[in-house]
Design an enzyme around this catalytic site. Structure first.
Site, PDB file in Angstrom:
ATOM      1  N   GLY A  34      20.156  50.270  39.114  1.00  0.00           N
ATOM      2  CA  GLY A  34      19.997  51.361  40.062  1.00  0.00           C
ATOM      3  C   GLY A  34      19.262  50.909  41.310  1.00  0.00           C
ATOM      4  O   GLY A  34      18.640  49.846  41.348  1.00  0.00           O
ATOM      5  N   CYS A  35      19.328  51.737  42.349  1.00  0.00           N
ATOM      6  CA  CYS A  35      18.744  51.362  43.642  1.00  0.00           C
ATOM      7  C   CYS A  35      17.212  51.396  43.614  1.00  0.00           C
ATOM      8  O   CYS A  35      16.556  50.402  43.967  1.00  0.00           O
ATOM      9  CB  CYS A  35      19.292  52.265  44.733  1.00  0.00           C
ATOM     10  SG  CYS A  35      19.181  54.038  44.390  1.00  0.00           S
TER      11      CYS A  35
END
Length: 342
Positions: A146-147
């Site tokens: 994920g970011c």
């Protein structure tokens, strides 16, 4: 010779960035765009900025002749879709969260679904290239991180690995541009709702929390729990995290700089900034770089760590291409040699 790749979910922001990067990759041919709702639509009509003359199709994946399939699909989609037979035909990079967490119960707690494919879940390799490079090279299924997770783990990993902080004291304050919420229309993401505004959301509930904890726990070699609070900022793209932790020893900034240098000096996409140069989202915009720096507050005996990435590039599409490069023995930065567009 070019490898043939396909993309499911190319109509989203991360999917479009994936197309843009791959079109400039000298060793890749995009040969399939999968969709159930846009069959027959030419990609150029959807994204005129991207000169890809290819129409969306809806084929059985077993019929495809691909070397690699990217999945930029909603959560729970790939968990139901993927199987061992498909992985014998092609490699997979999944940009969703469906194979990131090793504990199936975490999906019930954080994502509210029961994972249907627990064997593949255990076999998937977590695609944070700077930490798991050798595992990625041998992988058939890579779970793209994920970011927020990418920025947080990379910013804090050396401190956990060297055990120089009180793990229970860690607080991460994170801020993201609106593209991190995806392309689907939502009232809370309308221009008049986000313009000239900043707001916290999902307090104590954000789904990237267990992902961050899992991999920092691996670094610390003990289970850790931390506080993570995300905010939405009135900008298109970018993530900036500010992390705080109590130091266990009386360390100077140069001591900590030596630790970060030890872990990151040979990484192409991590930039440990010079002293007093603090990360900014505009310095990493549209690039695959992660900028990191820190300061030691001698008064409070805390270390303050700052990290910045582009949520759509290093936090999604760029990291997926970096994973692809490792999986196919290309240069790690192939197709990713671009700097921020200020």
């Amino acid at each position: 010779m070019k490898i043939k790749v396909g993309i499911l979910g190319a109509s989203g922001y991360a999917g479009n960035e994936l197309v843009r990067i791959l079109l400039n990759h000298p060793k890749v041919e995009i040969s399939y765009l999968g969709s159930s709702s846009s069959v027959g639509q030419n990609y150029q009509d959807l994204y005129p900025n991207t000169l890809l003359n290819l129409c969306f199709e809806n084929k059985n994946l077993d019929e495809l002749e691909l070397d690699l399939l990217f999945l930029a699909t909603p959560h729970e989609f790939s968990a139901k879709l993927l199987n061992e037979n498909l992985l014998k035909k092609m490699k997979i990079i999944d940009l969703s969260a469906d194979f990131r967490l090793k504990n199936p119960k975490d999906y019930e707690l954080w994502y509210k679904f029961t994972h249907p494919n627990q064997e593949l879940l255990q076999n998937a390799v977590y695609g944070l290239c700077e930490l798991y490079k050798e595992e990625i090279k041998k992988a058939s299924l890579v779970a793209n991180p994920g970011c927020y997770t990418t920025c947080s783990i990379l910013s804090l990993y050396p401190l956990f690995k060297e055990k120089i902080i009180d793990f229970s004291s860690v607080i991460i304050d994170a801020k993201s541009g609106v593209s991190g919420a995806g392309r689907s229309a939502k009232v809370e993401n309308l221009f008049c709702e986000v313009n000239e505004n900043i707001k916290a959301y999902n307090l104590a509930l954000h789904r990237h929390t267990p992902e961050i904890e899992e991999h920092l726990s691996y670094a610390a070699k003990k289970k850790i729990t931390l506080q993570f609070t995300p905010h939405l900022v009135s900008m298109q793209r970018g993530i900036l995290i500010s992390a705080y932790a109590n130091l266990k020893e009386d360390l100077q900034e140069q001591d900590i700089r030596d630790i970060y240098t030890k872990y990151y000096q040979n990484n192409k996409f991590i930039r440990l900034l010079p002293p007093q140069s603090l990360p900014q989202t505009r310095w990493v915009k549209s690039s695959n770089f992660a900028d990191i720096n820190f300061s030691v507050d001698q008064r409070t005996k805390r270390v303050i760590v700052l990290g910045a990435i582009d949520n759509l590039i290093k936090g999604a599409a760029g990291q997926a291409v970096q994973n692809m490069n490792l999986m196919f023995d290309f240069d790690e930065d192939e197709g990713l040699k671009f700097f921020a567009n200020l």
